[in-house]
Design an enzyme around this catalytic site. Structure first.
Site, PDB file in Angstrom:
ATOM      1  N   GLU A 204       9.159  -5.649   2.439  1.00 61.71           N
ATOM      2  CA  GLU A 204       9.204  -5.433   3.884  1.00 61.71           C
ATOM      3  C   GLU A 204       7.832  -5.693   4.522  1.00 61.71           C
ATOM      4  OE1 GLU A 204      12.380  -2.248   4.962  1.00 61.71           O
ATOM      5  OE2 GLU A 204      11.405  -1.609   3.100  1.00 61.71           O
TER       6      GLU A 204
ATOM      7  N   ALA B 153       7.464   1.869  -1.996  1.00 58.68           N
ATOM      8  CA  ALA B 153       7.161   3.288  -1.841  1.00 58.68           C
ATOM      9  C   ALA B 153       6.713   3.927  -3.146  1.00 58.68           C
ATOM     10  CB  ALA B 153       8.384   4.028  -1.307  1.00 58.68           C
TER      11      ALA B 153
END
Length: 146
Positions: free
Chosen positions: A112, A59
């Site tokens: 992920e 992120a």
């Protein structure tokens, strides 16, 4: 931001958001568009790689911080995480074999992303991790279920 190429039965998605392929809404949109292209191509294999020093650093931390500066920060954060779930679930469901080529750090959401692929291959320069666990957070984009 994400270049899509095809050679025979192989489609290659090259992540290119300098300097570390941090994930933000534009990155998610670019990945969605790349998956649209891949689905139309109908390849046998989809390779995801990077041309940056990181496979994907996860992120964009400035973005995450900005979510909580406004009145509905929690709601905005939940909505954003849902977009991550959707695109990673879409990648996982592709009818082609997916391979993440990890030649640098794959951290947080970047790991992920790699976990949403069927296969992963990592070089000796790869570093894999979910650093959010160190501060008591769970991986937001589905890491525990991948």
């Amino acid at each position: 931001m994400i270049r899509t190429e095809r050679e025979g039965a192989v489609a290659t998605l090259t992540l290119s958001r300098p300097p570390v392929n941090a994930i933000d809404p534009a990155f998610v949109d670019a990945l969605e568009a790349a998956l649209d292209t891949v689905e139309a191509m109908q390849p046998t294999l989809v390779v995801i790689r990077s041309n940056q020093k990181c496979f994907c650093a996860g992120a964009d931390l400035a973005l995450i911080r900005s979510f909580f500066d406004g009145a509905d920060g929690t709601g905005r954060m939940v909505a954003y995480v849902r977009t991550l779930h959707a695109v990673f679930n879409r990648l996982e469901a592709l009818p082609a074999v997916t391979l993440a080529v990890i030649d640098g750090p794959a951290l947080g959401g970047g790991l992920e992303l790699a976990l949403a692929c069927d296969l992963r291959i990592a070089t000796t320069r790869a570093k894999l991790g979910l650093p959010e666990a160190r501060v008591g957070m769970i991986p937001g984009a589905g890491g525990p279920s991948a």
